[in-house]
Design a protein around this motif. Sequence first.
Motif, PDB file in Angstrom:
ATOM      1  N   ASP A 154       0.831  -1.214   0.000  1.00  0.00           N
ATOM      2  CA  ASP A 154       0.000   0.000   0.000  1.00  0.00           C
ATOM      3  C   ASP A 154       0.863   1.261   0.000  1.00  0.00           C
ATOM      4  N   ILE A 155       1.855   1.289  -0.883  1.00  0.00           N
ATOM      5  CA  ILE A 155       2.700   2.478  -1.004  1.00  0.00           C
ATOM      6  C   ILE A 155       2.681   2.958  -2.439  1.00  0.00           C
ATOM      7  N   GLU A 156       2.977   4.229  -2.616  1.00  0.00           N
ATOM      8  CA  GLU A 156       3.028   4.814  -3.950  1.00  0.00           C
ATOM      9  C   GLU A 156       4.420   4.627  -4.523  1.00  0.00           C
ATOM     10  N   THR A 157       4.506   4.285  -5.798  1.00  0.00           N
ATOM     11  CA  THR A 157       5.803   4.101  -6.438  1.00  0.00           C
ATOM     12  C   THR A 157       6.596   5.400  -6.427  1.00  0.00           C
ATOM     13  N   THR A 158       7.806   5.341  -5.943  1.00  0.00           N
ATOM     14  CA  THR A 158       8.714   6.492  -5.980  1.00  0.00           C
ATOM     15  C   THR A 158      10.030   6.033  -6.572  1.00  0.00           C
ATOM     16  N   GLU A 159      10.874   6.975  -6.952  1.00  0.00           N
ATOM     17  CA  GLU A 159      12.188   6.614  -7.494  1.00  0.00           C
ATOM     18  C   GLU A 159      13.008   5.869  -6.445  1.00  0.00           C
ATOM     19  N   GLU A 160      12.863   6.290  -5.173  1.00  0.00           N
ATOM     20  CA  GLU A 160      13.620   5.627  -4.105  1.00  0.00           C
ATOM     21  C   GLU A 160      13.172   4.175  -3.944  1.00  0.00           C
ATOM     22  N   PHE A 161      11.850   3.955  -3.974  1.00  0.00           N
ATOM     23  CA  PHE A 161      11.320   2.597  -3.847  1.00  0.00           C
ATOM     24  C   PHE A 161      11.794   1.738  -5.016  1.00  0.00           C
ATOM     25  N   GLU A 162      11.700   2.286  -6.218  1.00  0.00           N
ATOM     26  CA  GLU A 162      12.124   1.536  -7.399  1.00  0.00           C
ATOM     27  C   GLU A 162      13.604   1.186  -7.332  1.00  0.00           C
ATOM     28  N   GLN A 163      14.415   2.098  -6.819  1.00  0.00           N
ATOM     29  CA  GLN A 163      15.849   1.849  -6.751  1.00  0.00           C
ATOM     30  C   GLN A 163      16.178   0.758  -5.738  1.00  0.00           C
ATOM     31  N   VAL A 164      15.500   0.791  -4.583  1.00  0.00           N
ATOM     32  CA  VAL A 164      15.721  -0.248  -3.563  1.00  0.00           C
ATOM     33  C   VAL A 164      15.346  -1.619  -4.116  1.00  0.00           C
ATOM     34  N   ILE A 165      14.145  -1.703  -4.723  1.00  0.00           N
ATOM     35  CA  ILE A 165      13.691  -2.966  -5.299  1.00  0.00           C
ATOM     36  C   ILE A 165      14.630  -3.422  -6.407  1.00  0.00           C
ATOM     37  N   SER A 166      15.009  -2.494  -7.275  1.00  0.00           N
ATOM     38  CA  SER A 166      15.887  -2.840  -8.399  1.00  0.00           C
ATOM     39  C   SER A 166      17.214  -3.394  -7.908  1.00  0.00           C
ATOM     40  N   ASN A 167      17.761  -2.802  -6.850  1.00  0.00           N
ATOM     41  CA  ASN A 167      19.028  -3.297  -6.303  1.00  0.00           C
ATOM     42  C   ASN A 167      18.875  -4.701  -5.734  1.00  0.00           C
ATOM     43  N   LEU A 168      17.755  -4.943  -5.030  1.00  0.00           N
ATOM     44  CA  LEU A 168      17.515  -6.261  -4.451  1.00  0.00           C
ATOM     45  C   LEU A 168      17.362  -7.322  -5.542  1.00  0.00           C
ATOM     46  N   MET A 169      16.574  -7.001  -6.579  1.00  0.00           N
ATOM     47  CA  MET A 169      16.336  -7.962  -7.648  1.00  0.00           C
ATOM     48  C   MET A 169      17.603  -8.216  -8.463  1.00  0.00           C
ATOM     49  N   SER A 170      18.370  -7.174  -8.742  1.00  0.00           N
ATOM     50  CA  SER A 170      19.544  -7.325  -9.609  1.00  0.00           C
ATOM     51  C   SER A 170      20.662  -8.129  -8.952  1.00  0.00           C
ATOM     52  N   ARG A 171      20.656  -8.228  -7.624  1.00  0.00           N
ATOM     53  CA  ARG A 171      21.684  -9.025  -6.938  1.00  0.00           C
ATOM     54  C   ARG A 171      21.632 -10.495  -7.350  1.00  0.00           C
ATOM     55  N   LYS A 172      20.458 -10.945  -7.780  1.00  0.00           N
ATOM     56  CA  LYS A 172      20.326 -12.358  -8.151  1.00  0.00           C
ATOM     57  C   LYS A 172      21.218 -12.709  -9.334  1.00  0.00           C
ATOM     58  N   TRP A 173      21.396 -11.737 -10.257  1.00  0.00           N
ATOM     59  CA  TRP A 173      22.184 -12.028 -11.460  1.00  0.00           C
ATOM     60  C   TRP A 173      23.659 -12.300 -11.122  1.00  0.00           C
ATOM     61  N   SER A 174      24.138 -11.753 -10.030  1.00  0.00           N
ATOM     62  CA  SER A 174      25.541 -11.937  -9.675  1.00  0.00           C
ATOM     63  C   SER A 174      25.767 -12.934  -8.543  1.00  0.00           C
ATOM     64  N   GLU A 175      24.716 -13.166  -7.729  1.00  0.00           N
ATOM     65  CA  GLU A 175      24.909 -13.989  -6.533  1.00  0.00           C
ATOM     66  C   GLU A 175      24.381 -15.412  -6.658  1.00  0.00           C
ATOM     67  N   LYS A 176      23.432 -15.637  -7.555  1.00  0.00           N
ATOM     68  CA  LYS A 176      22.817 -16.957  -7.646  1.00  0.00           C
ATOM     69  C   LYS A 176      23.123 -17.596  -8.999  1.00  0.00           C
ATOM     70  N   GLU A 177      23.764 -18.765  -8.944  1.00  0.00           N
ATOM     71  CA  GLU A 177      24.201 -19.431 -10.158  1.00  0.00           C
ATOM     72  C   GLU A 177      23.026 -19.754 -11.069  1.00  0.00           C
ATOM     73  N   GLU A 178      21.887 -20.199 -10.497  1.00  0.00           N
ATOM     74  CA  GLU A 178      20.745 -20.569 -11.334  1.00  0.00           C
ATOM     75  C   GLU A 178      20.173 -19.361 -12.075  1.00  0.00           C
ATOM     76  N   TYR A 179      20.263 -18.166 -11.473  1.00  0.00           N
ATOM     77  CA  TYR A 179      19.766 -16.968 -12.163  1.00  0.00           C
ATOM     78  C   TYR A 179      20.737 -16.517 -13.248  1.00  0.00           C
ATOM     79  N   LYS A 180      22.031 -16.670 -13.005  1.00  0.00           N
ATOM     80  CA  LYS A 180      23.011 -16.354 -14.052  1.00  0.00           C
ATOM     81  C   LYS A 180      22.779 -17.232 -15.278  1.00  0.00           C
ATOM     82  N   LYS A 181      22.534 -18.523 -15.028  1.00  0.00           N
ATOM     83  CA  LYS A 181      22.293 -19.436 -16.140  1.00  0.00           C
ATOM     84  C   LYS A 181      20.955 -19.158 -16.812  1.00  0.00           C
ATOM     85  N   ALA A 182      19.945 -18.848 -16.026  1.00  0.00           N
ATOM     86  CA  ALA A 182      18.636 -18.531 -16.603  1.00  0.00           C
ATOM     87  C   ALA A 182      18.739 -17.336 -17.537  1.00  0.00           C
ATOM     88  N   ARG A 183      19.467 -16.332 -17.096  1.00  0.00           N
ATOM     89  CA  ARG A 183      19.661 -15.132 -17.928  1.00  0.00           C
ATOM     90  C   ARG A 183      20.400 -15.483 -19.210  1.00  0.00           C
TER      91      ARG A 183
END
Length: 514
Positions: free
Chosen positions: A291-320
């Motif tokens: 129940d929050i409004e999308t802001t640039e700060e919210f998007e940046q926090v989420i984007s950082n959390l999601m993007s960590r998967k590409w470098s930290e999880k082998e299955e996501y690197k392979k999926a990509r």
Amino acid sequence: MTMNSYSYTFGSKVLDAKQAFPKIVKNELGWEEIDIPDFLQKYKWKPHHAFSYKDHTILIDFVYNDAYPHTIYKKEIPKILKKHKNISFCIFVNDETKYEDIQKLCEEKKYGLKWLCWIDITTVVPLNFEKEEETESTKIDYEDSWFPKLILDEIVKLKNLSYNKILINFATLYPKQDNITDELDLILKTIQELINSEKSFVANKKSFINLSHFEKLLKNNKVDFSEHTFHSFRVFLIGCIIIDNFYKLFIEQYKSFTPKISKFSIEYIWLLTALFHDIGYVKNKYEAFLDIETTEEFEQVISNLMSRKWSEKEEYKKARAHIVCLLSKLSSQKTIKTAFSGLGDYNTIPPYEKNKEVEEYLVMNYNKLKSHSVIGCFDLTAEVLKEIVSIKGDTDSVEGFLFHHLYVATLSICYHDWHLWEDLKRLGIFPLTFERYPFAALLIYIDTWDDHKRDEIRAIKIESFQKDENSFTVSLFWPDQRQYNKEKIKYKCFRDYVKFKKFELIIDVKNESQ
């Protein structure tokens, strides 16, 4: 694409969009163009057009690709409308795949929203004075069951699918369930039986269960949402009916899609495609649940959390690696003739097999939670890869099976979100054809029209299924004219972005005005 890219013919005259728009509005709505009101001179915002209708003044803006001034629309225009009586604000859009976010704003702020397609104007959100002119909904005999009898009757006729006995058992037992909990338990039990029916079927129903639990949270917190759990299983069943009736056709299409292989299962492809096509909805709707409004700060926090998967999880690197590589090949080749090298680390894939534009677009959609289809595509791929490693210890040993089944399914999931189709067209992937992407076309087809009991308003009646050698047709009835006006935009997108040659999937729609 902007409105100015169009031209219109009136009698013997050909006018560009700017010249034609007032004529279109007058012909379709009866509004007369007027000068921009003088009182707007003291405001920073100026509308693109102004019209009069009876005792109303309507201020008009065009919005292209969701690029609208959020602050002005959320704060400034409400002040203008509150201060000046008989003034209304209406937004026009002409990209049919981009209007849903604007729709939420218009419904919240009591603005109008209309969709312009050539000389046809469709009302998505009516203005206040238009609500008096709406027609009443038609009452129909509406099945309260999550699975209409028509679907269950067709399921018990299955003959060709390898797991037809499991589905026939479901169709037989379902009407005997007493409540929604029992119904869901039966669905989950059936999914597990489907996955266990073949030792090569690797999947986990956990993500499907998460979808169900998340929707309960949304409902309990009174968050507006459309139902996806029963919808996903209903899409699966309807697809099974179609595949079973045209079993040889789907085998032939699948063989033309990929090189010759010794073993394959169209059942497994459809199982993954249909049952898990909406699992990305959970992450896509975090914002609504919080129940929050999308802001640039919210998007940046989420984007950082999601993007960590590409470098930290082998299955996501392979999926990509797999998905981007395969998409790059499919956007340039009719069939996959060369070896698929996506099973190694992404950085080892030759540059000529990468499509950076495709990759950046998909990764952006994933990181910023922009599309549930892209989220589901990557998450399901990573889940199955992880599951296979835990069972077999080595993904390379099952490369052939993975390539020919998992990626056909997950790419079909990636394609099904209609909001992406214009962008995927720009990337050379859309329009797609049934002959090249049979399972993607099938998922898009069913997902486009399956609005049975997805919420209390968007109720349709599935009147019949018809089939001949060259086509399958669903006949639908929409009792609510305004709801149908919204949905027919999606139907038009389906016709524009999915193409058929020898075989066709058809939507036949009726509503109270016909």
